[in-house]
Design an enzyme around this catalytic site. Structure first.
Site, PDB file in Angstrom:
ATOM      1  N   GLU A 131      12.128  12.066  18.055  1.00 51.11           N
ATOM      2  CA  GLU A 131      11.588  12.729  16.860  1.00 51.11           C
ATOM      3  C   GLU A 131      10.170  12.255  16.637  1.00 51.11           C
ATOM      4  O   GLU A 131       9.832  11.132  17.001  1.00 51.11           O
ATOM      5  CB  GLU A 131      12.386  12.305  15.612  1.00 51.11           C
ATOM      6  N   LYS A 133       7.257  10.646  14.554  1.00 49.79           N
ATOM      7  CA  LYS A 133       7.210   9.648  13.484  1.00 49.79           C
ATOM      8  C   LYS A 133       6.166  10.127  12.481  1.00 49.79           C
ATOM      9  O   LYS A 133       4.969  10.134  12.769  1.00 49.79           O
ATOM     10  CB  LYS A 133       6.827   8.287  14.059  1.00 49.79           C
ATOM     11  N   ASP A 135       3.813  10.163   9.339  1.00 52.79           N
ATOM     12  CA  ASP A 135       3.068   9.060   8.731  1.00 52.79           C
ATOM     13  C   ASP A 135       2.846   9.321   7.240  1.00 52.79           C
ATOM     14  O   ASP A 135       1.792   9.761   6.815  1.00 52.79           O
ATOM     15  CB  ASP A 135       1.727   8.918   9.462  1.00 52.79           C
ATOM     16  N   TYR A 244      17.147  11.315   8.865  1.00 56.94           N
ATOM     17  CA  TYR A 244      18.378  10.551   9.056  1.00 56.94           C
ATOM     18  C   TYR A 244      19.300  10.820   7.882  1.00 56.94           C
ATOM     19  O   TYR A 244      18.831  10.931   6.757  1.00 56.94           O
ATOM     20  CB  TYR A 244      18.049   9.054   9.110  1.00 56.94           C
ATOM     21  N   LYS A 306      16.014   7.423  19.070  1.00 59.41           N
ATOM     22  CA  LYS A 306      17.270   6.967  18.476  1.00 59.41           C
ATOM     23  C   LYS A 306      18.433   7.247  19.418  1.00 59.41           C
ATOM     24  O   LYS A 306      18.512   8.344  19.984  1.00 59.41           O
ATOM     25  CB  LYS A 306      17.538   7.708  17.161  1.00 59.41           C
ATOM     26  N   LYS A 330       4.386   4.019  19.281  1.00 54.99           N
ATOM     27  CA  LYS A 330       3.192   4.414  18.520  1.00 54.99           C
ATOM     28  C   LYS A 330       2.131   4.999  19.442  1.00 54.99           C
ATOM     29  O   LYS A 330       1.830   4.426  20.485  1.00 54.99           O
ATOM     30  CB  LYS A 330       2.602   3.195  17.799  1.00 54.99           C
ATOM     31  N   CYS A 424     -38.343   5.141   5.273  1.00 55.68           N
ATOM     32  CA  CYS A 424     -37.331   5.815   4.456  1.00 55.68           C
ATOM     33  C   CYS A 424     -37.393   7.320   4.722  1.00 55.68           C
ATOM     34  O   CYS A 424     -38.473   7.911   4.666  1.00 55.68           O
ATOM     35  CB  CYS A 424     -37.587   5.532   2.982  1.00 55.68           C
ATOM     36  N   CYS A 427     -38.823   8.951   1.259  1.00 54.99           N
ATOM     37  CA  CYS A 427     -40.131   8.696   0.657  1.00 54.99           C
ATOM     38  C   CYS A 427     -41.098   8.044   1.633  1.00 54.99           C
ATOM     39  O   CYS A 427     -42.211   7.679   1.254  1.00 54.99           O
ATOM     40  CB  CYS A 427     -39.976   7.840  -0.600  1.00 54.99           C
ATOM     41  N   CYS A 442     -34.675   0.525   1.396  1.00 48.42           N
ATOM     42  CA  CYS A 442     -35.963   1.125   1.071  1.00 48.42           C
ATOM     43  C   CYS A 442     -36.432   0.412  -0.190  1.00 48.42           C
ATOM     44  O   CYS A 442     -35.772   0.477  -1.226  1.00 48.42           O
ATOM     45  CB  CYS A 442     -35.821   2.627   0.808  1.00 48.42           C
ATOM     46  N   CYS A 448     -38.519   6.432  -5.053  1.00 52.21           N
ATOM     47  CA  CYS A 448     -37.727   7.089  -4.011  1.00 52.21           C
ATOM     48  C   CYS A 448     -36.659   7.972  -4.682  1.00 52.21           C
ATOM     49  O   CYS A 448     -35.766   7.464  -5.364  1.00 52.21           O
ATOM     50  CB  CYS A 448     -37.100   6.004  -3.136  1.00 52.21           C
TER      51      CYS A 448
END
Ligand code: IVH
Length: 685
Positions: A131, A133, A135, A244, A306, A330, A424, A427, A442, A448
């Protein structure tokens, strides 16, 4: 269909229902049956038999009838899906069968080990059910006589929270099971999930409301399930998958067959479930779903294997934590390979510059990824990034995906090396990077634009000055030259606003009223609103307690600042920098001239004590006399320290009702004293 729809819609029925409650009972019963059936068709089979409009009409009829006949109240009526108004605190319930977790494996080798272990123990043939899994967050659904009686979270495996009212709002969980072969008592174990699209929508909304974002659908699902208001839960569109069933007299002796029956009863069992005779078939399943799961609407993180026969399951037994008849395999974190198109930079309100990778759009965990965080210069250099590179993107726990590697083999024509910006992006001021920090800043704080707008946005947030104005309006006011910092908000006139494009009188008035109201926001929140780097909500409270006026704070030396508990040199230096900057001082002075609170209120001053000095207190559970925030403030006001987790340094736990079982266990183990509201209030009296 049980009743002719035309009959149901005719007014005669309603009228007779009003007069004859026997008829009403039958009508209500019929409507409930129909709606259960339609829910099942829609949410489990994905094959609606009637239109949404027709469904809503039936539902409306039932709501009406139930209102007229409260004597036929049924917690499992389809009308309960919309969520009742009752605000319930969660009650802890013991699981009749413990909720175990699964041993994780990561390689085919480990799966083979499991296979061999089972084979050795059983010494006979066995089949494995594979099956996905899912999450999300696990749930135990208790059905008594086919009716949903209780829904309990996993908790610590032995007992969990009763979240029945919330679970009733989840559309693909049947409130009443279908069929006549249902055991009198079953527990359906499953996972509650928030689909990817709902998750993204929710985070978008939260971003707009400036609420913290959920890191992933799992957190969003468990957070939602623990909410106090079932109405909100109902709006979050959660889904369930049952994996289950448990009970004293289950219909079949095979897990797989029980799952097929559970599906017939109306429970949502994934149709990806497969029974395998050989190990090769199992590996095929793992390989197939490692790729295909990316197309699913919900998050999965592996496969659960299972042993099929319940008898064999019993023979294999369980350890205290895991069943020996099942394991989880996993998947590797989901990755996608895509091309780096460019790197751009975002400037935050404190001037911190964050690099962002712009990517060729690619599908990852059910969503399209176009951007990824690059963190800082060191992270970029470590990847040795070049424009046009094929890069691996991964979604970790975070919402924003990250780049985890570069496919250097695939470099054909190598693009420009990514070098961190020198200036930046907004600016053009040369950026600075402090010696022992990874972040670029900056330094043009006063000129700015994203920094200026960002500071105003921070100033108005709910936890700061709580002024109802969004980022777009702030941008507009800034562009029109009406504001250049938050202090200018207080000088805005009705005429300034009402002449703006698409502004009506009411919105202008509302904004001005909201600005005016903020003048009574207490000092500690004003301090937070100023946006001093590293001064968050809690630090602001600490500083306000230690320096009860802005005048005292502005004059505090580094030594005086660091003498305050939890204030280190980094924060202290940042506070000094702020008050030594004449422009920020001017900003503070203009705010003061507008009448904002720059001193602790007399009331707060008078209530300050050091009764809890030296004590660390953890708050847990829900309270009746004061809110958690109020208790937090009381702890600080009385010289104590509030901490989020129980450790050996904790002196007390201020516990409300249904304190988390994990905390309780830890407290007992460490011998931490647990006090209730009354005892706490007595301590600070
Ligand atoms: S079986 C004793 N099957 O994974 C049987 N669990 O790490 C225990 N989960 O707490 C669970 N999908 O919340 C099982 N198909 C699936 C599952 C599944 C997700 C979750 C479940 C459990 C956790 C165990």
């Amino acid at each position: 269909m049980i009743l002719d729809m035309n009959d149901l819609f005719s007014n005669n029925n309603i009228r007779s229902a009003k007069s004859l409650s026997g008829d009403a009972a039958e009508l209500i019963e019929n409507l409930r049956k129909q709606l259960h059936e339609h829910n099942y068709n829609y949410y489990v089979l994905s094959q609606p038999a009637i239109s949404d409009f027709e469904f809503d009409k039936l539902m409306q009829q039932l709501v009406e009838l139930e209102k007229q006949h409260p004597e036929f109240y049924d917690p499992n009526s389809p009308t309960m899906r919309v969520g009742s108004d009752i605000n319930k605190n969660f009650v802890q319930v013991r699981h009749r069968f413990p909720m175990l977790s699964l041993q994780n494996t990561y390689t085919e080798g480990e799966v083979t080990d499991f296979y061999n272990r089972v084979k050795r123990s059983l010494n006979e043939d066995f089949e494995i059910v594979c099956e996905l899994k899912f999450d999300g967050t696990s749930i135990s659904l208790v059905y008594e006589n086919g009716r949903l009686a209780q829904a309990i979270t996993r908790g610590d495996g032995r007992q969990g929270d009763d979240v029945t009212a919330n679970v009733r709002t989840i559309r693909n969980i049947p409130l009443v099971l279908k069929g006549d072969d249902i055991p009198t008592y079953i527990e359906a174990r499953g996972e509650i999930l928030m689909p990817w699209n709902v998750f993204e929508e929710l985070n978008k909304e939260r971003e707009a409301q400036e609420e913290p974002l959920f890191a992933n659908p799992r957190n969003a699902a468990s957070g939602t399930l623990k909410m106090q208001d079932p109405k909100v839960v109902a709006s979050r569109k959660l889904e369930s998958y049952v994996y289950y069933i448990l009970g004293e007299s289950l219909p079949a002796q095979s897990h797989y067959e029980n799952m097929l029956l559970a599906r017939k009863w109306g429970l949502n069992v994934s149709n990806t479930i497969k029974r395998c005779k050989t190990r090769e078939e199992v590996f095929e399943f793992l390989k197939y779903w490692d790729v295909e799961r990316k197309k699913l609407s919900v998050a999965t993180d592996g496969v659960v294997l299972k042993v099929d026969s319940l008898l064999q399951q019993r023979n294999l037994g369980s350890t205290s934590k895991f069943p020996r008849w099942a394991i989880a395999y996993k998947f590797n974190a989901e990755q996608a390979l895509t091309r780096l198109e460019s790197v751009s930079y975002q400037v935050g309100r404190t001037g911190a510059v964050t690099p962002v990778a712009n990517l060729e759009p690619v599908l990852l965990s059910g969503t399209t990824v176009k951007r990824a965080s690059l963190y800082n210069e060191d992270a970029i250099n470590a990847l040795d990034l070049h424009i046009g590179d094929l890069v691996y993107v991964e979604k970790g726990g975070e919402i924003i995906p990250k780049i985890t590697g570069v496919d250097k083999e695939a470099r054909f024509l190598i693009g420009d090396k990514v070098v961190f910006a020198k200036r930046c992006p907004d600016c053009a001021t040369p950026l600075v990077r402090n010696e022992d920090e990874a972040v670029h800043y900056c330094p043009n704080s006063q000129g700015c634009p994203p920094q200026i707008k960002g500071r105003v946005e921070h100033f108005v947030t709910r936890k700061a000055m709580n002024i109802t104005i969004g980022p777009e309006t702030i941008g507009l006011l800034y562009e029109k030259g009406l504001i250049k910092d938050a202090a200018d908000l207080y000088a805005l006139q009705f005429e300034d606003l009402v002449n703006l494009e698409r502004w009506a009188e009411t919105s202008a008035k509302n904004l001005l009223a909201s600005i005016e109201k903020s003048k009574s926001i207490p000092y500690e929140r004003v301090l937070f609103a100023l946006g001093i780097r590293f001064v968050g909500e809690t630090v602001a409270q600490k500083l306000a307690q230690a320096f009860p006026s802005i005048h005292l704070l502005a004059q505090a030396t580094l030594e005086q600042l660091t003498a305050v508990e939890e204030i280190g040199t980094r924060i202290a230096q940042s506070v000094r920098d702020f008050f030594e900057n004449p422009e920020f001082m001017d900003f503070v002075n203009r705010l003061r001239a507008q009448g904002l609170q720059f001193e602790l209120s007399e009331e707060t001053m008078a209530s300050r004590t050091d009764k809890l000095s030296g004590l660390t207190i953890v708050i847990s559970g829900t309270f009746e006399l004061h809110s958690r925030d109020e208790y937090k403030a009381m702890i600080l006001r009385n010289g104590g320290k509030n901490s989020g987790s129980v450790s050996k340094n904790t002196h007390y736990i201020l516990a409300g009702s249904n304190m988390g079982p994990a905390k309780l266990e830890k407290a007992e183990k460490l011998g931490v004293k647990i006090i209730d509201e009354a005892a706490f209030l007595e301590m600070i009296k």
